[in-house]
Design an enzyme around this catalytic site. Structure first.
Site, PDB file in Angstrom:
ATOM      1  N   HIS A   1       7.932   1.327 -10.224  1.00  0.00           N
ATOM      2  CA  HIS A   1       6.690   0.992  -9.522  1.00  0.00           C
ATOM      3  C   HIS A   1       5.544   1.437 -10.396  1.00  0.00           C
ATOM      4  O   HIS A   1       5.630   2.469 -11.064  1.00  0.00           O
ATOM      5  CB  HIS A   1       6.618   1.674  -8.152  1.00  0.00           C
ATOM      6  CG  HIS A   1       6.907   3.142  -8.183  1.00  0.00           C
ATOM      7  ND1 HIS A   1       8.181   3.646  -8.313  1.00  0.00           N
ATOM      8  CD2 HIS A   1       6.085   4.224  -8.117  1.00  0.00           C
ATOM      9  CE1 HIS A   1       8.144   4.957  -8.318  1.00  0.00           C
ATOM     10  NE2 HIS A   1       6.869   5.349  -8.205  1.00  0.00           N
TER      11      HIS A   1
ATOM     12  N   ASN B   1       5.181   6.455 -13.472  1.00  0.00           N
ATOM     13  CA  ASN B   1       5.938   7.676 -13.715  1.00  0.00           C
ATOM     14  C   ASN B   1       7.392   7.303 -13.986  1.00  0.00           C
ATOM     15  O   ASN B   1       7.946   6.422 -13.323  1.00  0.00           O
ATOM     16  CB  ASN B   1       5.869   8.596 -12.488  1.00  0.00           C
ATOM     17  CG  ASN B   1       4.459   9.104 -12.245  1.00  0.00           C
ATOM     18  OD1 ASN B   1       3.775   9.504 -13.195  1.00  0.00           O
ATOM     19  ND2 ASN B   1       4.001   9.082 -11.003  1.00  0.00           N
TER      20      ASN B   1
ATOM     21  N   GLU C   1       9.374  10.068  -8.138  1.00  0.00           N
ATOM     22  CA  GLU C   1      10.037  10.403  -6.869  1.00  0.00           C
ATOM     23  C   GLU C   1      10.985   9.296  -6.410  1.00  0.00           C
ATOM     24  O   GLU C   1      12.001   9.568  -5.780  1.00  0.00           O
ATOM     25  CB  GLU C   1       8.988  10.668  -5.783  1.00  0.00           C
ATOM     26  CG  GLU C   1       8.219  11.957  -6.013  1.00  0.00           C
ATOM     27  CD  GLU C   1       7.059  12.141  -5.043  1.00  0.00           C
ATOM     28  OE1 GLU C   1       6.853  11.256  -4.176  1.00  0.00           O
ATOM     29  OE2 GLU C   1       6.361  13.151  -5.178  1.00  0.00           O
ATOM     30  N   VAL C   2      10.602   8.060  -6.673  1.00  0.00           N
ATOM     31  CA  VAL C   2      11.413   6.930  -6.188  1.00  0.00           C
ATOM     32  C   VAL C   2      11.990   6.199  -7.405  1.00  0.00           C
ATOM     33  O   VAL C   2      11.236   5.683  -8.236  1.00  0.00           O
ATOM     34  CB  VAL C   2      10.560   5.969  -5.335  1.00  0.00           C
ATOM     35  CG1 VAL C   2      11.428   4.822  -4.830  1.00  0.00           C
ATOM     36  CG2 VAL C   2       9.895   6.697  -4.178  1.00  0.00           C
TER      37      VAL C   2
ATOM     38  N   ARG D   1       0.836  -1.209   0.000  1.00  0.00           N
ATOM     39  CA  ARG D   1       0.000   0.000   0.000  1.00  0.00           C
ATOM     40  C   ARG D   1       0.865   1.251   0.000  1.00  0.00           C
ATOM     41  O   ARG D   1       1.890   1.307   0.693  1.00  0.00           O
ATOM     42  CB  ARG D   1      -0.934  -0.009   1.214  1.00  0.00           C
ATOM     43  CG  ARG D   1      -1.854  -1.206   1.183  1.00  0.00           C
ATOM     44  CD  ARG D   1      -3.169  -1.052   1.877  1.00  0.00           C
ATOM     45  NE  ARG D   1      -3.884  -2.320   1.765  1.00  0.00           N
ATOM     46  CZ  ARG D   1      -4.589  -2.720   0.711  1.00  0.00           C
ATOM     47  NH1 ARG D   1      -4.748  -1.890  -0.316  1.00  0.00           N
ATOM     48  NH2 ARG D   1      -5.164  -3.906   0.686  1.00  0.00           N
ATOM     49  N   ASP D   2       0.442   2.249  -0.796  1.00  0.00           N
ATOM     50  CA  ASP D   2       1.142   3.529  -0.808  1.00  0.00           C
ATOM     51  C   ASP D   2       0.973   4.190   0.564  1.00  0.00           C
ATOM     52  O   ASP D   2      -0.103   4.178   1.156  1.00  0.00           O
ATOM     53  CB  ASP D   2       0.574   4.436  -1.909  1.00  0.00           C
ATOM     54  CG  ASP D   2       1.490   5.598  -2.231  1.00  0.00           C
ATOM     55  OD1 ASP D   2       2.060   5.615  -3.333  1.00  0.00           O
ATOM     56  OD2 ASP D   2       1.635   6.494  -1.356  1.00  0.00           O
TER      57      ASP D   2
ATOM     58  N   HIS E   1       1.440   2.385 -10.026  1.00  0.00           N
ATOM     59  CA  HIS E   1       0.395   2.713  -9.064  1.00  0.00           C
ATOM     60  C   HIS E   1      -0.899   2.069  -9.552  1.00  0.00           C
ATOM     61  O   HIS E   1      -1.316   2.304 -10.698  1.00  0.00           O
ATOM     62  CB  HIS E   1       0.153   4.226  -9.004  1.00  0.00           C
ATOM     63  CG  HIS E   1       1.349   5.052  -8.610  1.00  0.00           C
ATOM     64  ND1 HIS E   1       1.445   5.677  -7.381  1.00  0.00           N
ATOM     65  CD2 HIS E   1       2.483   5.382  -9.283  1.00  0.00           C
ATOM     66  CE1 HIS E   1       2.590   6.359  -7.312  1.00  0.00           C
ATOM     67  NE2 HIS E   1       3.232   6.195  -8.464  1.00  0.00           N
TER      68      HIS E   1
END
Ligand code: AMP
Length: 122
Positions: A106, A93, A101-102, A34-35, A108
């Protein structure tokens, strides 16, 4: 384009068990959790266990086995979260313009409310 993986990124630390996560699914080559700052009632991140910076890196350099496992893991998350009936969105992204950002691939998985248009009109 060559890709440089930084193994100090936060998802690498999650994979090494150095920081906690709320796991939804773990497979041989993928982890879904989970985010921490959910933007929808369902907000799950799915990452490969291998050191891939972004989707294009993964698509170019991962093995067929890793790719199949990863895509199936996304499908399994959809099943677990029950998102198919009302609809859902998959976002990956990559890089600066997409505000990644990371720097560990990943996607989402977002669902549970109307999500609006994909992008604001420019
Ligand atoms: P992106 O902008 O596509 O790189 O998305 C990074 C996502 O990681 C954001 O939605 C953050 O809320 C999420 N995130 C950052 N740190 C953590 C963490 N420790 N556990 C779970 N999600 C995180």
């Amino acid at each position: 384009m060559s890709y440089t993986y930084d193994d100090q990124n936060i998802f690498a630390k999650i994979l090494r068990g150095e920081i906690p996560n709320t796991t939804v699914l773990e497979t041989e080559h993928a982890l879904a959790f989970r985010d921490l700052y959910p933007q929808a009632p369902t907000h799950v991140l799915v990452i490969p266990k291998g050191p891939y910076v972004c989707f294009d890196h993964f698509a170019q350099e991962a093995t067929d086995v890793e790719i199949i496992d990863y895509v199936r893991a996304v499908g399994e998350v959809c099943k677990i979260e029950g998102v198919a009936e009302d609809g859902w969105r998959l976002i990956a992204n990559a890089g600066e313009h997409a505000v990644q950002e990371v720097p560990h691939l990943h996607v989402h998985v977002l669902a549970g409310r109307p999500l609006g248009r994909m992008l604001a009109k420019a």
